[in-house]
Scaffold this active site. Sequence first.
Site, short mmCIF file in Angstrom:
data_model
loop_
_atom_site.label_atom_id
_atom_site.label_comp_id
_atom_site.label_asym_id
_atom_site.label_seq_id
_atom_site.Cartn_x
_atom_site.Cartn_y
_atom_site.Cartn_z
N LYS A 38 74.44 13.36 -31.97
CA LYS A 38 73.67 13.23 -33.41
C LYS A 38 74.75 13.10 -34.46
O LYS A 38 74.61 12.25 -35.13
CB LYS A 38 72.85 14.37 -33.49
CG LYS A 38 72.41 14.51 -35.12
CD LYS A 38 71.94 15.88 -35.11
CE LYS A 38 72.72 17.09 -35.77
NZ LYS A 38 73.14 17.01 -37.21
N ASN A 39 75.92 13.74 -34.16
CA ASN A 39 76.80 13.88 -35.63
C ASN A 39 77.91 12.74 -35.54
O ASN A 39 78.45 12.41 -36.36
CB ASN A 39 77.57 15.24 -35.34
CG ASN A 39 76.55 16.41 -35.96
OD1 ASN A 39 75.53 16.11 -36.56
ND2 ASN A 39 77.25 17.39 -35.77
N ARG A 54 70.95 16.77 -44.74
CA ARG A 54 72.46 16.79 -45.53
C ARG A 54 73.23 15.40 -45.02
O ARG A 54 73.94 14.95 -45.70
CB ARG A 54 73.21 17.88 -45.22
CG ARG A 54 74.45 18.01 -44.99
CD ARG A 54 75.17 18.28 -46.33
NE ARG A 54 76.42 18.05 -46.32
CZ ARG A 54 77.57 18.15 -47.23
NH1 ARG A 54 77.10 18.78 -48.32
NH2 ARG A 54 78.95 18.09 -46.93
N CYS A 70 71.54 24.75 -47.79
CA CYS A 70 70.60 24.96 -46.47
C CYS A 70 71.01 26.30 -46.26
O CYS A 70 71.79 26.86 -46.71
CB CYS A 70 70.72 23.90 -45.71
SG CYS A 70 72.33 23.87 -44.96
N ILE A 95 79.50 18.65 -52.41
CA ILE A 95 79.89 17.45 -51.90
C ILE A 95 81.28 16.92 -52.83
O ILE A 95 81.31 15.72 -53.08
CB ILE A 95 78.93 16.29 -51.96
CG1 ILE A 95 78.35 16.23 -53.05
CG2 ILE A 95 77.90 16.42 -50.53
CD1 ILE A 95 77.26 14.90 -53.12
N ASP A 97 79.11 24.78 -35.02
CA ASP A 97 78.01 24.22 -34.37
C ASP A 97 77.73 24.92 -33.20
O ASP A 97 76.52 24.83 -32.64
CB ASP A 97 77.98 22.69 -34.44
CG ASP A 97 77.82 22.25 -35.54
OD1 ASP A 97 78.04 21.10 -35.72
OD2 ASP A 97 77.77 22.79 -36.73
C1 EPZ Z 1 79.20 18.33 -40.25
O1 EPZ Z 1 78.77 18.58 -41.54
C2 EPZ Z 1 78.50 18.23 -39.27
N1 EPZ Z 1 77.19 17.51 -39.57
C3 EPZ Z 1 77.78 19.67 -39.20
O2 EPZ Z 1 76.83 19.80 -38.25
C4 EPZ Z 1 78.88 20.94 -38.84
O3 EPZ Z 1 78.61 21.96 -38.92
C5 EPZ Z 1 80.12 20.38 -39.99
O4 EPZ Z 1 80.44 19.04 -40.03
C6 EPZ Z 1 81.27 21.18 -39.51
O5 EPZ Z 1 81.85 20.86 -38.42
C7 EPZ Z 1 77.20 16.04 -39.33
O6 EPZ Z 1 78.28 15.73 -38.87
C8 EPZ Z 1 75.88 15.34 -39.77
P1 EPZ Z 1 82.00 19.51 -43.69
P2 EPZ Z 1 79.50 18.07 -42.96
O7 EPZ Z 1 81.85 18.59 -44.80
O8 EPZ Z 1 80.52 17.18 -42.72
C9 EPZ Z 1 83.02 22.61 -47.18
C10 EPZ Z 1 74.84 20.36 -37.21
O9 EPZ Z 1 74.27 21.81 -36.78
N2 EPZ Z 1 82.77 21.56 -47.90
O10 EPZ Z 1 82.86 19.59 -42.74
O11 EPZ Z 1 78.57 18.21 -44.12
C11 EPZ Z 1 81.63 23.01 -46.41
O12 EPZ Z 1 80.95 23.78 -47.34
C12 EPZ Z 1 75.44 20.32 -38.39
O13 EPZ Z 1 74.99 19.46 -36.38
C13 EPZ Z 1 83.23 21.58 -49.24
O14 EPZ Z 1 83.82 22.44 -49.71
O15 EPZ Z 1 80.35 19.71 -43.04
C14 EPZ Z 1 82.05 23.89 -45.55
O16 EPZ Z 1 82.26 25.15 -45.55
C15 EPZ Z 1 75.56 21.44 -39.37
N3 EPZ Z 1 83.31 20.16 -50.09
C16 EPZ Z 1 83.20 22.97 -44.80
O17 EPZ Z 1 83.83 22.37 -45.98
C17 EPZ Z 1 82.94 19.31 -49.76
O18 EPZ Z 1 82.82 18.09 -50.50
C18 EPZ Z 1 83.08 22.10 -43.69
O19 EPZ Z 1 82.06 21.16 -44.22
C19 EPZ Z 1 82.38 18.93 -48.02
C20 EPZ Z 1 82.30 20.23 -47.43
#
Ligand code: EPZ
Length: 421
Positions: free
Chosen positions: A22-23, A92, A116, A123, A307
């Site tokens: 999915k990701n 998201r 969520c 972002i 995850d």
């Molecule tokens: C991806 O989300 C995955 N989703 C998530 O899987 C996964 O948990 C996550 O990466 C971490 O591995 C998809 O790929 C669709 P991040 P993403 O940006 O990219 C912070 C699932 O269950 N952050 O890597 O949105 C954020 O708050 C889902 O399949 C900022 O601070 O996650 C987090 O603490 C859930 N500023 C950390 O970075 C930003 O602009 C990692 O988030 C972006 C993120």
Amino acid sequence: MDKFIIEGGRKLEGEVTVSGSKNAALPIISSCLLAEGKSLLHNIPDVKDVQTMIKILNSMGVKTSFRKNTLEIDPSGINRFTAPYEFVSTMRGSVCLLGPLVSKYGKAVFSMPGGCVIGSRPIDLHIKGLRKLGADINQQDGNIVSSSGRLEGSTVFLGGNFGSSVLATANIMMAATLAKGETCIESAACEPEIVDLARMLKKMGAKIYGEGSHFIRIEGVRKLKGVEYGIIPDRIEACTYVLAAFLTRGNVGIRGVVPEHVFSFLDVLGDAGISMDIKNDTVWTRSAPGWKAVDITTLPFPGFPTDLQAQTMTFLAMADGVSVITEKVFPERFIHVGELNRLGASISLDGARAIIKGVDRLSGARVMASDLRASAALVLAGLVAEGRTEVSRIYHLDRGYERFEGKLRNLGAVIERVNEK
Ligand code: EPZ
């Protein structure tokens, strides 16, 4: 709304095939917007997040056709560049449309993704990166509004307080493929899904170097072409079935595993004192009488994936001893703890740490799903709990697990989906 009714205590036996990731699917579907023509994607999982993504694309005038895990995308008719709140708020992952829209079409009106249950989902890194490439991005009425001419390559640092951002890396990498000049992404995410996206983009004609490392270099080109591409299997789904096999003391072959995608998970299971055979792309579990408690810290790839945290917590709830899970990526991602304790687990929280005292048995109860991976953790608990477990609100689970109850039933689980009045 649907719920699962599970009769626990059945050993899982047999073989299961992992669906496409999915990701990986979500950013790769987005990348098709960068192409001049049609793309054909294979091994796309038929899950709700993909269906939502398709709805968003259709709302923009993009033609799609999705049959038997093959998705055709024709962006030529695109006539709208907005992603409405009702879609973005439920998923998201749609944020990864931002990069292609801003870079190829120079405009995007995008609802700010809400938070969520696993925590706030900022972002800021996405916006920072696109601004570095010259996009004019502002926030208006809960939307991100972007307009820009051709982007200009630049150096972008994507390390946040919780490590590199996966989808921010995807967005900036996609946007940079059509920017003028060279872009360097520092502190890029190294996840396998990012590598898969880079492979797709390179097949389309992008010039990308270093994907899979923290330093990715992209040389902008003028155009990208539509291609045919098959995505990687879902490493999180695969590990979920491995845990289901061990929890039920069963013997299962999980087909479609890429070993280098799951090394940290296999390492944790090794520390817990259990082993399995890996032959080509299949993991064969051998039932173990028990396993030891282990300490885990979730980290960006190649560290232990956040995850898998909830599902592994269910596994450790039945370990011999006390385990500690420290959640470094989403420090609030513990909504499943309360529900697991309702099933007889003994878990307490101390900030971003969960302390899990292993118990000998879980007993069935009515529990409620709240997030995609937390739902999977509850189903795993129901498979091993004595008696009947009802997991409600499983629409959360339908977002990311293809035919979950069907695959489990084929392995001998007693699980059925009923409509909850
Ligand atoms: C991806 O989300 C995955 N989703 C998530 O899987 C996964 O948990 C996550 O990466 C971490 O591995 C998809 O790929 C669709 P991040 P993403 O940006 O990219 C912070 C699932 O269950 N952050 O890597 O949105 C954020 O708050 C889902 O399949 C900022 O601070 O996650 C987090 O603490 C859930 N500023 C950390 O970075 C930003 O602009 C990692 O988030 C972006 C993120």
